[in-house]
Design a protein around this motif. Structure first.
Motif, PDB file in Angstrom:
ATOM      1  N   SER A 185      -9.755   0.056   0.100  1.00 44.78           N
ATOM      2  CA  SER A 185     -11.023   0.773  -0.047  1.00 44.78           C
ATOM      3  C   SER A 185     -12.175  -0.058   0.475  1.00 44.78           C
ATOM      4  N   ALA A 191       1.974  11.255 -10.707  1.00 46.13           N
ATOM      5  CA  ALA A 191       1.226  12.495 -10.917  1.00 46.13           C
ATOM      6  C   ALA A 191       2.111  13.592 -11.496  1.00 46.13           C
ATOM      7  N   HIS A 192       3.404  13.582 -11.182  1.00 45.73           N
ATOM      8  CA  HIS A 192       4.229  14.658 -11.727  1.00 45.73           C
ATOM      9  C   HIS A 192       5.239  14.214 -12.779  1.00 45.73           C
ATOM     10  N   ARG A 193       5.475  12.927 -12.913  1.00 47.99           N
ATOM     11  CA  ARG A 193       6.292  12.493 -14.049  1.00 47.99           C
ATOM     12  C   ARG A 193       5.807  11.145 -14.561  1.00 47.99           C
ATOM     13  N   LEU A 212       1.023   3.932  -3.158  1.00 46.01           N
ATOM     14  CA  LEU A 212       0.689   5.351  -3.003  1.00 46.01           C
ATOM     15  C   LEU A 212       1.876   6.237  -3.372  1.00 46.01           C
ATOM     16  N   VAL A 218      -7.548   5.113  -5.611  1.00 48.49           N
ATOM     17  CA  VAL A 218      -6.295   5.705  -5.157  1.00 48.49           C
ATOM     18  C   VAL A 218      -6.583   6.953  -4.321  1.00 48.49           C
ATOM     19  N   VAL A 264      -5.151  -1.226  -3.634  1.00 52.67           N
ATOM     20  CA  VAL A 264      -5.964  -0.065  -3.237  1.00 52.67           C
ATOM     21  C   VAL A 264      -7.442  -0.424  -3.177  1.00 52.67           C
ATOM     22  N   ALA A 314      -4.905   7.408   4.121  1.00 53.03           N
ATOM     23  CA  ALA A 314      -3.534   7.410   4.630  1.00 53.03           C
ATOM     24  C   ALA A 314      -3.212   8.745   5.296  1.00 53.03           C
ATOM     25  N   THR A 374      12.139  14.331  -5.940  1.00 50.52           N
ATOM     26  CA  THR A 374      12.194  14.076  -7.390  1.00 50.52           C
ATOM     27  C   THR A 374      11.422  15.122  -8.180  1.00 50.52           C
ATOM     28  N   PHE A 375      10.483  15.795  -7.496  1.00 48.12           N
ATOM     29  CA  PHE A 375       9.693  16.805  -8.199  1.00 48.12           C
ATOM     30  C   PHE A 375      10.575  17.963  -8.637  1.00 48.12           C
ATOM     31  N   GLN A 411       2.093  19.692 -17.089  1.00 46.88           N
ATOM     32  CA  GLN A 411       1.376  19.347 -15.861  1.00 46.88           C
ATOM     33  C   GLN A 411       2.223  19.664 -14.630  1.00 46.88           C
ATOM     34  N   LYS A 412       3.530  19.406 -14.743  1.00 46.44           N
ATOM     35  CA  LYS A 412       4.424  19.623 -13.622  1.00 46.44           C
ATOM     36  C   LYS A 412       4.455  21.106 -13.216  1.00 46.44           C
ATOM     37  N   SER A 414      -7.806   5.976  -0.955  1.00 45.67           N
ATOM     38  CA  SER A 414      -6.683   5.411  -0.196  1.00 45.67           C
ATOM     39  C   SER A 414      -5.776   6.514   0.326  1.00 45.67           C
ATOM     40  N   LEU A 415      -5.553   7.517  -0.512  1.00 45.45           N
ATOM     41  CA  LEU A 415      -4.678   8.624  -0.144  1.00 45.45           C
ATOM     42  C   LEU A 415      -5.273   9.424   1.011  1.00 45.45           C
ATOM     43  N   PHE A 458      -2.804  16.123  -5.184  1.00 50.69           N
ATOM     44  CA  PHE A 458      -1.474  15.854  -5.728  1.00 50.69           C
ATOM     45  C   PHE A 458      -0.641  17.126  -5.875  1.00 50.69           C
ATOM     46  N   ARG A 484       5.892   9.626 -17.232  1.00 53.40           N
ATOM     47  CA  ARG A 484       6.629   8.757 -18.159  1.00 53.40           C
ATOM     48  C   ARG A 484       7.883   8.149 -17.544  1.00 53.40           C
ATOM     49  N   VAL A 485       8.246   8.564 -16.341  1.00 48.12           N
ATOM     50  CA  VAL A 485       9.505   8.097 -15.768  1.00 48.12           C
ATOM     51  C   VAL A 485       9.282   7.162 -14.581  1.00 48.12           C
ATOM     52  N   ILE A 532       1.909   9.142  -6.402  1.00 44.85           N
ATOM     53  CA  ILE A 532       2.279  10.553  -6.269  1.00 44.85           C
ATOM     54  C   ILE A 532       3.378  10.885  -7.280  1.00 44.85           C
ATOM     55  N   PHE A 567       8.194  16.119  -2.513  1.00 46.44           N
ATOM     56  CA  PHE A 567       8.956  15.053  -3.163  1.00 46.44           C
ATOM     57  C   PHE A 567      10.239  15.605  -3.757  1.00 46.44           C
ATOM     58  N   LEU A 582       0.949  17.481  -2.490  1.00 39.18           N
ATOM     59  CA  LEU A 582       1.815  16.373  -2.079  1.00 39.18           C
ATOM     60  C   LEU A 582       3.137  16.364  -2.833  1.00 39.18           C
ATOM     61  N   VAL A 583       3.097  16.673  -4.134  1.00 32.58           N
ATOM     62  CA  VAL A 583       4.331  16.602  -4.917  1.00 32.58           C
ATOM     63  C   VAL A 583       5.383  17.591  -4.415  1.00 32.58           C
ATOM     64  N   THR A 634       7.872  13.991 -18.289  1.00 33.42           N
ATOM     65  CA  THR A 634       8.653  14.768 -19.267  1.00 33.42           C
ATOM     66  C   THR A 634       9.992  15.065 -18.634  1.00 33.42           C
ATOM     67  N   GLY A 635      10.990  14.259 -18.870  1.00 33.79           N
ATOM     68  CA  GLY A 635      12.272  14.331 -18.158  1.00 33.79           C
ATOM     69  C   GLY A 635      12.925  15.704 -18.088  1.00 33.79           C
ATOM     70  N   MET A 682       1.188  22.116 -11.530  1.00 34.49           N
ATOM     71  CA  MET A 682       1.141  21.690 -10.124  1.00 34.49           C
ATOM     72  C   MET A 682       2.019  22.572  -9.252  1.00 34.49           C
ATOM     73  N   PHE A 735       0.835  -1.195   0.000  1.00 39.08           N
ATOM     74  CA  PHE A 735       0.000   0.000   0.000  1.00 39.08           C
ATOM     75  C   PHE A 735       0.876   1.253   0.000  1.00 39.08           C
TER      76      PHE A 735
END
Ligand SMILES: [K+]
Ligand SMILES: [K+]
Lengths: 535, 535
Positions: free
Chosen positions: A428, A398-400, A391, B425, A424, B432, B530-531, B84-85, B428-429, B521, A402-403, A395, B528, B524-525, B1-2, B88, A387
């Motif tokens: 739920s 949500a911001h990347r 989660l 999700v 999830v 949490a 990595t953001f 999107q990044k 669940s978020l 999100f 593709r990676v 997260i 992070f 939350l990001v 998008t790297g 946010m 879980f």
């Protein structure tokens, strides 16, 4: 599979399970002998014990009759494959049937939940389900009076723990095997995402599970007897510990022995009972390094260690009862943390008297549970690990988008693409069941349940203060039954029981205990009309 | 998008938003005039008011300075796409910045939370975030003493509701447009799954939303004034109602007016404020049939009706205060149900004095919230509709995986294949976040918070009984801030406030209120690593 249920197969398997349950009742009979032979005891008591013996024999007769009829109905079964749907139906209905059949000895013997208050059938089902589901919640207010609870019934009560810890369907598969059918059924019974494939034949898996389980029960019985218990108490408490059940034969539960040795022994065996049995087997073959490589076991140990330390710290700071010095704090703190985390629910201290951190963290621990593939209930440690990872990944997504890296657990990439979703969904579902049950309970449970508890505590002023706790008490009662713990907070606290609740609430708890013990979908589908329809 | 964040763009937009916030502070200044002109008042009071005026002017200066510097940093921005990044980051950081800038007037004017107890910066941020997020929780214990809370500060406090209800980014897009960039930003700010496409240009959508919102505020102000309020009170309470905020200018909240007329007016406008504004617009064009065709609106109405009836039934049965007869029961019951469901949080009755069903159902209602696309907070009605359907579908999938029908909502098939997953999700978020925050609060919040509340209530004996409620009170405080309600149970009940909590807890609440208001999100990001990293 747009087909109707294979009812022939269903009847056959249920019939066999009914016969097995009936046969297993014989084990309870010998424990009446001391009471029947005891000439010094009041004749009334031996009369009660005789009635219990007849009740057990009558229950066995009913089990054999039901089993015979079911097998007769299923006599036309000519093999044929077993689909997921049949596996779910077999598991779900086996547990319903076991609850009813297991209730018969309590009901027919007219076991008394309080003075001159014989058990109702719903209450007998509660006690039976609580045993099979290894919850250990009870409606019996006085276990030590043989006029109220005869000896053989007390043994039957603990014996349902033994059967439930093993798993009704696991027992069936272990004895009869069933090839791929057994595999599907075991998956439908055993909660938790377990790895498969290491041991190909399912009967083999079931036998290993059963062998370890029975072996540990035997070892623990001997250890308890060496520590001063009688054979009867040793067996019953071994069942309670190894099944993570929590039924005792004394009103003060395991705390009644007042023995640190017995408590530390129980801590060790509760921890073992909450460990994945396949992992125990691999450790026996491959050495203790296997244990530490397992991410679930590592997390399980971390939780026990971390929460115990926190409970000791806050307990000593608040000078709670049982936290007078480091030795008693360690003993009481660790016992209660392990007891709740493994979902055993034995009590040695009344944790409802602890500070709010202690009460709160134990309430949360109820939802963690033991490891998958153990006898422990709850949501299982591995599900919480997954879980958290799911989660975290969401997260990140949500911001990347593709990676995003694939989900990795314990150094290995999870190759099931449906796993994140099913995790999830599971959380739920538990959330929805918890909230809905809580709402039902606070809506329909009369306030008198709290008044009665306050009156029983002998403090008139306590009534209002007790009722103020209704919302929290109901939450803890739902948590304690849904996660197969047993005791909760307030009116269902460690020194209380479930006798005060209304019959409707008891029926709700029966349902919740079943939902908690069996793979949740196997029970939920039973109430879906589409499950029973063709198409 | 790297790619790395487009910081130039970020600075530019944040700079503009800072300028807008500074400019909007001017609206508070005129409300100092009556206090400054009042010669009969103590000179000390006018001194306090003057200090507040200077504080506002100083805050404006800081906003303009920060805005100028940010725009200077972003001067090299040459267009380029907004991903999107970036959306946010802009939304998340706008809200952090608005919280800090909005706190300045409270802090610089040395507003007092209690006698001789000037506000700390964390408390000022609490009040500011509570305003912008339309939560309406307060740390100010006496609003009616102009020596403690100057008039222009009181207006600024309600004005943050007005800005927050509109949405800081919506305001930005409405004024400046931004094409597809505006669309991405608005999606990152507005919580709830909303349908898009009916109105192609995003500035148009933002303008319609703003126009309806401002229009309803104006209408309600006039109505309130017709019902006896002053312009100042009318504006402040209109902001509180239409933003589903809940800040009042009186200690007894809206209940202080003792006017059924005002209360029923507020019920109607709270219901409107909790309705999807796009749906309101379509109804204005297409007639009221549009309303009834909307599954979310129908569910919203059903919840209001059903829960109000249940609350009245149980309230009258328990003879709770405020449920003396059908008329008062209807008024108090409906007001509180609508106030909590729409996440407004106005109080007219102390629902903490109700029976346990009433308290429990209001606690659950906090998690429901208004409709998506309204100013209401919480999880939104449509998410609960979808959650129910997704769980139903999952149970069906478990027993007939190949026959599962596609998800249908309001007669239409959901065509987004990712929706079921994102719904579970989201639940669940929230689960949490709720559990983790509750654990933090019960662990670190000192017991003295409850002792102080009991002492304030003037009842020494109440202290222990109040502390017994710590677990429930903490749960309700987390629920009330995370869902932008405002008041909860016990120490944060309708007649209480958040002043007693530690500074750490207040910071946690600031974080929770922001999480609740903005698309989760987007906040939350921000934590992070990595953001913020390239790759
Ligand atoms: K248990
Ligand atoms: K609010």
């Amino acid at each position: 599979t747009g087909e109707a249920l294979n009812f022939q197969l269903l009847f056959r398997v249920l019939g066999t399970i009914s016969l097995l349950i009936g046969a297993s009742m014989t084990f309870s009979l010998p424990f009446s002998l001391p009471a029947l032979a005891d000439r010094t005891h009041l004749p009334a008591a031996s009369q009660v014990e005789w009635r219990a013996v007849y009740a057990l024999l009558g229950s066995m007769g009913i089990c054999f009759l039901v089993g015979g009829i079911l097998r007769l109905c299923g006599r036309k079964h000519r093999g044929g494959p077993l689909y997921q749907k049949e596996a779910m139906a077999i598991v779900g209905l086996s547990w319903v049937m076991a609850t009813v059949l297991g209730a018969l000895p309590f009901y027919l013997s007219r076991t008394q939940i309080a003075d001159d208050d014989p058990i109702t059938f719903i209450e007998a089902m509660f006690e039976s389900q609580s045993g099979f589901s290894t919850t250990g919640a009870t409606v019996l207010t006085n276990l030590e009076d043989p006029d109220m609870v005869p000896h053989c019934i007390l043994f039957w009560r603990s014996w349902t723990h033994f059967l439930g810890g093993l798993g009704i369907v696991v027992l069936f598969v272990a004895i009869l095997g069933q090839g791929s059918a057994g595999k599907a059924m075991m998956r439908a019974e055993m909660p938790g995402p377990t790895k498969e494939g290491s041991m190909p034949r399912m009967q083999h898996t079931a036998l290993i599970f059963a062998a370890i389980y029975i072996g540990l029960n035997a070892v623990l019985t001997v250890v308890y007897m060496a520590e001063g218990m009688s054979l009867f108490d040793g067996l019953c408490h071994a069942f309670g510990t190894m099944a993570t059940g929590g039924f005792s034969t004394y009103n003060a539960s395991l705390g009644g022995f007042q023995s640190p040795l017995i408590e530390y022994t129980t801590i060790v065996f509760m921890v073992i009972a909450g460990t994945n049995f396949t992992l125990l087997y691999l450790t026996m073959i491959g050495g203790p390094r296997r244990l530490l490589h397992d991410v679930e076991f590592r997390t399980y140990m971390l939780i026990i260690g971390g929460v115990t330390l926190a409970v000791i710290f806050f307990g000593m700071r608040a000078a709670d009862p049982g936290f007078e010095n480091v030795a008693t704090s360690l003993r009481n703190g660790m016992f209660q943390v392990v007891s709740v985390l493994t979902t055993t629910g034995y009590g040695t201290a009344d944790f409802d008297q602890w500070n709010n951190f202690g009460r709160g963290i134990l309430l949360l621990l109820m939802f963690v549970g033991g490891c998958a593939g153990s006898t422990g209930g709850g949501m299982k440690v591995i599900r919480h690990v997954l879980f958290y990872k799911v989660l975290r990944q969401e997260i990140e997504k949500a911001h990347r988008p593709r990676v995003v890296r694939p989900l990795r657990v314990g150094g290995q990439t999870v190759d099931d693409p449906g796993l994140p979703h099913s995790i999830v969904v599971y959380f739920s579902l538990i959330l929805a069941i918890f909230v809905f049950s809580w709402l039902l309970l606070i809506t329909f449970e009369p306030n008198e349940t709290w008044g009665a508890a306050a009156a029983a505590s002998g403090d008139g002023l306590a009534a209002q203060s007790t009722l103020d706790e209704k919302l929290l008490d109901c939450a803890s009662a739902v948590a304690a039954t849904l996660n197969n713990i047993g005791p909760g907070l307030g009116v269902v606290g460690a020194t209380q029981n479930y006798a005060g609740f209304s019959q409707g609430a008891k029926l709700l708890f029966v349902w919740l205990m079943m939902l908690g013990r069996v793979e949740v979908f196997s029970v939920l589908v039973l109430v879906f009309p589409t499950f029973w329809r063709r198409v």
